[in-house]
Design an enzyme around this catalytic site. Structure first.
Site, mmCIF file in Angstrom:
data_model
loop_
_atom_site.group_PDB
_atom_site.id
_atom_site.type_symbol
_atom_site.label_atom_id
_atom_site.label_comp_id
_atom_site.label_asym_id
_atom_site.label_seq_id
_atom_site.Cartn_x
_atom_site.Cartn_y
_atom_site.Cartn_z
ATOM 1 N N HIS A 135 22.240 -3.280 2.986
ATOM 2 C CA HIS A 135 22.320 -1.937 2.403
ATOM 3 C C HIS A 135 23.751 -1.403 2.353
ATOM 4 O O HIS A 135 24.251 -1.010 1.295
ATOM 5 C CB HIS A 135 21.458 -0.958 3.206
ATOM 6 C CG HIS A 135 20.002 -1.271 3.187
ATOM 7 N ND1 HIS A 135 19.392 -1.916 2.134
ATOM 8 C CD2 HIS A 135 19.011 -1.032 4.084
ATOM 9 C CE1 HIS A 135 18.093 -2.057 2.399
ATOM 10 N NE2 HIS A 135 17.850 -1.534 3.567
ATOM 11 N N ARG A 170 0.809 -1.221 0.000
ATOM 12 C CA ARG A 170 0.000 0.000 0.000
ATOM 13 C C ARG A 170 0.846 1.277 0.000
ATOM 14 O O ARG A 170 0.494 2.271 -0.624
ATOM 15 C CB ARG A 170 -0.939 0.006 1.203
ATOM 16 C CG ARG A 170 -2.029 -1.065 1.124
ATOM 17 C CD ARG A 170 -3.004 -1.018 2.286
ATOM 18 N NE ARG A 170 -2.333 -1.215 3.565
ATOM 19 C CZ ARG A 170 -2.129 -0.253 4.453
ATOM 20 N NH1 ARG A 170 -2.521 0.988 4.210
ATOM 21 N NH2 ARG A 170 -1.510 -0.515 5.599
#
Length: 489
Positions: free
Chosen positions: A241, A24
């Site tokens: 990351h 979403r």
């Protein structure tokens, strides 16, 4: 300068976990922006799949509301939104059972297009989803799957996860997504290095004093407390990351810009990393914000464990034992509740071998700063004469290329990382996705660090919210007569 939109082939994208937070907030709003940019073919479809019982109209309304909430200031009209919403389908499905699979199979049958399956779910469900896709005839040679991190929590679990996926899909069909690699400036690392003769001859230990990589966050663990307390900064940020940023800044030039050539060079960097010594690591855990503990609680309160030893900050020093980087230290630092939100790579060059100026001129170094967020851009610090009379006084000034300023309102359009990466999945381009052996090599380097903490019963040092982390991190640099660069806010 207007960015060029490259079309993609017709596709069906199935999002398992299609009602979840990531879908979403990021995936579907990003797809909507690609739709508005004209990058979704006429007959492309997006199919949400989740346990939640709802019909297609209910799902369409949910995503309409999500786009209104999470799409920021993106300008669009009602016709564009209606056109995108009309592309959405929904299937209520049980990842571990049989419910919904016949309906999904029916939706996917008889279409000759790219079929991509996004596993926006817990890694514990990856194997179940892969197995059922094969059982129901949806895992063919043209299928692609996208899997979110975490890719295991150590080497053993990463190997098991890779082995499970390999039962049903070839490595060329598996896209392990790390959204950091989709950032514009991350890709500019390669453009700066390999597209400019100015830098590549200097990109080695002869000219580079050291390199710093900082990923600082102002937020705490928030609603991720249960997950984060089992992972910590090392597993959540450094192993993936920061490791990826380290690889891109340090790797050798690939023979060509294609997926395996790039990932082969990244893998070589990881395998050349030296083990990290205990006194080359600083761990920290944030405390409550002074005078605001109710709204900004400390880490242990946020995760509900008053004795937690999980780190929310880690800084470390490592070396790469190869011809290019022998002797050049790499300093990595990441943390939550830091003074400012910033992701930045800093390449600090050595001083000139001999200064012709007096001591009053001071000591100066060229510094290349690559900002990933916020305000993506690149700054090169150069030394010039300070204007005015009174002798030769030197001062450092920045040559600044902030993308929003340099490229103008059209060329500076920043595509969200998820937009770029999902379109790369549809194109079949794995360059910005991690390969299985790369993930395992990263864990093989990370595991001994974590095991060392556990063996020593190491307790992270407390640091104040809104600071630069524990004092141990500064001491790590001071021992080498260096200091952390102040990162950009």
């Amino acid at each position: 300068m207007v960015s060029r939109v490259i079309p993609v082939d017709p596709f069906d994208l199935v999002i398992f976990g299609g009602t979840g937070d990531l879908a979403r907030r990021k995936i579907l709003p990003g797809l909507f922006r690609r739709f508005c940019a004209g990058q979704m073919p006429e007959n492309a479809r997006v199919i949400g799949a989740a346990r939640t019982e709802m019909d297609r109209a209910g799902y369409q309304q949910m995503i309409r509301e999500a786009i209104a909430e999470f799409n920021g200031d993106f300008e669009h009209d009602k016709a564009q939104l209606d056109g995108f919403i009309d592309r959405l389908e929904y299937v209520a499905i049980d990842a571990k059972g049989e419910d919904g699979w016949a309906e999904l199979q029916k939706l996917m049958a008889g279409t000759e297009r790219v079929e991509a399956y996004y596993f926006s779910v817990s890694p514990a469900l990856f194997g179940d989803l892969a197995e059922r896709l094969q059982q129901w005839g949806m895992a063919d040679a043209q299928s692609r799957i996208v899997v979110e991190k975490p890719f295991g929590r150590d080497l053993k679990t990463a190997q098991a996860l890779n082995a499970t996926l390999a039962k049903y899909f070839d490595e060329s069909q598996i896209y392990r997504i790390d959204h950091y690699l989709g950032k514009e400036t991350v890709q500019n690392l390669m453009a700066v290095r390999f597209g400019n003769m100015l830098f590549e001859p200097l990109w080695n230990s002869q000219y580079v004093d050291h390199i710093q990589i900082t990923v600082a966050e102002t937020v705490g663990v928030g609603g991720r407390g249960e997950y984060y307390d089992k992972s910590g900064a090392m597993r959540d940020m450094v192993q993936n990351h920061l490791m990826q940023l380290l690889c891109l800044i340090a790797m050798e030039p690939p023979a060509r810009f294609d997926p395996d050539a790039v990932r082969d060079e990244k893998l070589k960097v990881i395998r050349a990393l030296d083990p990290v010594l205990p006194h080359h690591i600083a761990r920290g855990q944030y405390q409550a914000e002074p005078c605001n503990e109710a709204e900004q609680p400390g880490y242990r309160t946020a995760v509900g464990d008053p004795r937690s030893r999980t780190e929310s900050f880690v800084a470390l020093k490592t070396h790469i034992s190869n011809w290019r980087w022998a002797g050049t230290p790499f300093y990595l630092r990441t943390g939550k509740r830091m003074a400012a939100r910033s992701s930045e790579i800093t390449v600090v060059f050595k001083e000139t071998p001999h200064s012709i100026f007096t001591e009053d001129a001071g000591r100066h170094r060229n510094v290349l700063s690559i900002r990933l967020q916020p305000n993506e851009g690149i700054t090169l610090g150069v030394t010039i004469k300070e204007p005015g009379p009174g002798g030769m006084r030197l001062v450092d000034v920045p040559l600044d290329m902030t993308f929003a300023d340099a490229l103008g309102p059209d060329g500076s359009e920043q595509v969200d990382a998820y937009e770029r990466l999902i379109m790369d999945v549809i194109r079949g381009n794995q360059t910005l996705f991690m390969r299985g052996d790369e993930v395992e090599a990263a864990w093989a380097w990370t595991d001994p660090i974590i095991q060392g903490w556990e063996a020593r019963n190491d307790v992270p040092k407390p640091y104040d919210s809104g600071s630069d982390g524990p004092t141990d991190a500064n001491e790590l640099m001071r021992r080498d007569q260096r200091q952390w660069r102040e990162y950009s806010a």
